[in-house]
Design a protein around this motif. Sequence first.
Motif, PDB file in Angstrom:
ATOM      1  N   GLN A   1       4.394 -42.903 -13.003  1.00 32.38           N
ATOM      2  CA  GLN A   1       5.628 -43.338 -12.372  1.00 32.38           C
ATOM      3  C   GLN A   1       5.500 -43.148 -10.880  1.00 32.38           C
TER       4      GLN A   1
ATOM      5  N   SER B   1       6.282 -44.494  -7.167  1.00 26.99           N
ATOM      6  CA  SER B   1       7.220 -45.383  -6.483  1.00 26.99           C
ATOM      7  C   SER B   1       6.507 -46.077  -5.334  1.00 26.99           C
ATOM      8  N   VAL B   2       7.192 -46.931  -4.664  1.00 27.00           N
ATOM      9  CA  VAL B   2       6.713 -47.645  -3.491  1.00 27.00           C
ATOM     10  C   VAL B   2       5.397 -48.374  -3.762  1.00 27.00           C
TER      11      VAL B   2
ATOM     12  N   ASP C   1       6.163 -28.396  -7.332  1.00 24.47           N
ATOM     13  CA  ASP C   1       6.017 -29.465  -6.350  1.00 24.47           C
ATOM     14  C   ASP C   1       4.735 -29.315  -5.523  1.00 24.47           C
TER      15      ASP C   1
ATOM     16  N   LYS D   1       3.963 -30.753  -1.722  1.00 24.83           N
ATOM     17  CA  LYS D   1       4.259 -32.177  -1.639  1.00 24.83           C
ATOM     18  C   LYS D   1       5.372 -32.455  -0.631  1.00 24.83           C
TER      19      LYS D   1
ATOM     20  N   ASN E   1       2.784 -36.248   3.891  1.00 19.95           N
ATOM     21  CA  ASN E   1       2.946 -37.695   3.799  1.00 19.95           C
ATOM     22  C   ASN E   1       1.655 -38.291   3.266  1.00 19.95           C
TER      23      ASN E   1
ATOM     24  N   VAL F   1       4.233 -42.871   2.957  1.00 15.56           N
ATOM     25  CA  VAL F   1       5.346 -42.392   2.136  1.00 15.56           C
ATOM     26  C   VAL F   1       5.239 -40.885   1.986  1.00 15.56           C
ATOM     27  N   THR F   2       6.325 -40.243   1.606  1.00 19.84           N
ATOM     28  CA  THR F   2       6.273 -38.806   1.358  1.00 19.84           C
ATOM     29  C   THR F   2       5.585 -38.556   0.019  1.00 19.84           C
TER      30      THR F   2
ATOM     31  N   SER G   1       6.288 -36.367  -2.081  1.00 22.19           N
ATOM     32  CA  SER G   1       7.292 -36.065  -3.098  1.00 22.19           C
ATOM     33  C   SER G   1       7.763 -37.316  -3.836  1.00 22.19           C
ATOM     34  N   SER G   2       7.619 -38.476  -3.221  1.00 24.71           N
ATOM     35  CA  SER G   2       8.065 -39.705  -3.864  1.00 24.71           C
ATOM     36  C   SER G   2       7.028 -40.267  -4.835  1.00 24.71           C
ATOM     37  N   LEU G   3       5.855 -39.640  -4.888  1.00 29.91           N
ATOM     38  CA  LEU G   3       4.780 -40.117  -5.755  1.00 29.91           C
ATOM     39  C   LEU G   3       4.503 -39.139  -6.882  1.00 29.91           C
ATOM     40  N   SER G   4       3.970 -39.657  -7.960  1.00 26.23           N
ATOM     41  CA  SER G   4       3.528 -38.831  -9.073  1.00 26.23           C
ATOM     42  C   SER G   4       2.010 -38.921  -9.131  1.00 26.23           C
TER      43      SER G   4
END
Length: 179
Positions: free
Chosen positions: A16, A18-19, A52, A117, A121, A131-132, A134-137
Amino acid sequence: MEFEESILVQLTDDMQLSVEAEAKDLMTFHCQRCNRVLGDSLSVCGELKSLDFLMCLKVTDDVIVTDEMEYSGHKGKLAHCIYSALKCRGCCSAVGKVVHSAPLQLAVIRSVFLLFKANINCYILNCGLMVTASSLSFDLKPLQEDMNEVKQTFEEQFDKMSQIKSRLSDGSTTTEMDK
């Protein structure tokens, strides 16, 4: 790395990200404060979702491992661990930890660079996006699946070679000169 009853989350196939980022995307990791390069996605070996942290096998020279060792005490998810802080060489901000000593259930994180995380970036190379983290898995596909794919490929190649060998030994193949 699949563990039960530990802080390591079981790995799944459901990536999952994002971006528009995917696990196979190459990316570099940067300090959020000063943008120094701290590492890249080729060194990622997993993540600790509950804390995290991004788990990396290596980092760049812009990550400083402090000489001071800290003991986490009896509380928290890193209870009974001895670790050193990781700092960015450029701005001296905290970017993670490296665990030197840990209880058996946390043995897998010993000597692995744990990057926060929240303080990192990611620059995704194929789309030029920052992107950060934290927004990625950063879930990884279980090793068994990769092994099964390799095994299947070898079996297919072996079958083809066996068929060719069989035709050669039967004399059923003809060359241009035999015609």
